[in-house]
Design an enzyme around this catalytic site. Structure first.
Site, short mmCIF file in Angstrom:
data_model
loop_
_atom_site.label_atom_id
_atom_site.label_comp_id
_atom_site.label_asym_id
_atom_site.label_seq_id
_atom_site.Cartn_x
_atom_site.Cartn_y
_atom_site.Cartn_z
N THR A 101 4.49 10.92 18.32
CA THR A 101 4.60 11.31 16.92
C THR A 101 4.11 12.74 16.81
O THR A 101 2.94 13.03 17.03
CB THR A 101 3.77 10.39 16.01
OG1 THR A 101 4.27 9.06 16.14
CG2 THR A 101 3.87 10.84 14.56
N LYS A 176 9.53 9.06 11.11
CA LYS A 176 8.21 8.50 11.48
C LYS A 176 7.17 8.84 10.42
O LYS A 176 6.25 8.04 10.15
CB LYS A 176 7.77 9.04 12.84
CG LYS A 176 6.42 8.49 13.33
CD LYS A 176 6.44 6.97 13.50
CE LYS A 176 5.06 6.41 13.86
NZ LYS A 176 4.64 6.71 15.23
N LYS A 244 -4.18 12.19 12.72
CA LYS A 244 -3.26 13.27 13.10
C LYS A 244 -1.90 13.08 12.42
O LYS A 244 -1.36 14.03 11.84
CB LYS A 244 -3.10 13.30 14.63
CG LYS A 244 -2.08 14.28 15.16
CD LYS A 244 -0.71 13.62 15.47
CE LYS A 244 -0.81 12.58 16.57
NZ LYS A 244 0.52 12.01 16.91
#
Length: 291
Positions: A101, A176, A244
């Protein structure tokens, strides 16, 4: 044509997710070369038949398909774009697939750099956690050229089931972000629901059985709710990595002029947990905040 008999898959990053994903490829009959910064994490795969490579460059020179599953965008940038990295060392005509990701802009940059060297690039982040990786049931969100996607689809099908080309380079990463935004607020709801059940003197397992089958049902409720109740906070997905991801989503949303209050609150709560030493716990450890 990427057939099992003549395709070498290079896999970089054999952590919680990558280890299972690479293992499925091995068992399917592909020749798999592996590299990870901590060699001990790859030893089980090597014992199963994977070929260890001492560097990103060495792996890139022998692989027809290179899959990366690392931690942060800075790791992706280093692995792909430095002189010792993938783009500078991969074979012409090869396929590179970043399943980390990461940021949409970095995915687009890698695509352009790879294209100049006649290398096909796809961004293909996943969802499903450690369970989805172990059971080869990952959702895989792909960005890039349709021809490259079709060529690599049989490889994706070894690791996942819900595999969709979302658009051009970067589209997988944008998708995502949608996934992580939905999870962020949902995790708060799951934790609050279980905490409420306990406070009300209910049997939380029985409550979970009722509500997971109704309109409140979600992957997080069914898969992470039982872990919360059992006090199991081992990582299927690290809190530090979720922070993150939420940071990337917030930056992208702000760049589009979009307000995301649920995402902002979830990130604040997870950051508090990280500051209290929970950064390496699983995302279900948010339940500790409510306890």
């Amino acid at each position: 044509m990427l057939s099992k008999n003549n395709t070498v898959i290079g896999f970089i990053g054999t952590g919680v997710m990558g280890k299972s994903m690479a293992g499925h490829l091995l068992r399917e009959g592909y020749s798999v070369a592996v590299y990870t910064r901590t060699k001990d994490r790859a030893l089980e795969l090597v014992s199963q038949g994977a070929i260890w490579k001492d560097s990103v460059a060495e792996l890139s020179k022998v692989a027809d398909v290179i899959i990366t599953m690392v931690g942060y965008p800075k790791d992706v940038e280093e692995i792909y774009l430095e002189e010792s990295g993938i783009v500078s060392n991969a074979k012409k005509g090869s396929y590179v697939i970043d399943m980390t990701t990461s940021t949409p802009s970095l995915a687009q940059r890698i695509y352009e750099e790879a294209k100049q060297r006649n290398i096909h690039s796809l961004d293909a982040p996943v969802s499903g956690g450690d369970v989805g990786a172990k059971e080869a049931r990952l959702t895989i969100m792909v960005g890039g050229d349709k021809e490259a996607f079709e060529a690599c689809k049989p490889i994706f099908e070894v690791m996942g089931q819900n595999i969709i080309l979302q658009g051009e380079a970067g589209a997988g990463q944008h998708t995502k972000m949608c996934n992580q935004i939905a999870i962020a607020s949902n995790m708060m709801g799951v934790c609050e629901a279980i905490a409420y059940a306990k406070k009300a003197g209910l049997n939380p397992e029985a409550v979970l059985t009722s509500i997971s089958a109704g309109a409140a049902g979600s992957w997080s409720l069914s898969n992470l709710g039982p872990r919360m109740i059992a006090g199991n906070f081992e990582p299927g997905f690290y809190i530090k990595h979720f922070i993150k991801d939420m940071g990337i989503a917030l930056q992208e949303a702000e760049a589009m002029g979009m307000n995301t209050p649920g995402l902002s609150l979830a990130k604040q709560l997870y950051e508090q947990l990280a500051e209290n030493g929970e950064e390496n716990s699983g995302t279900q450890a948010l339940f500790k905040f409510y306890k």
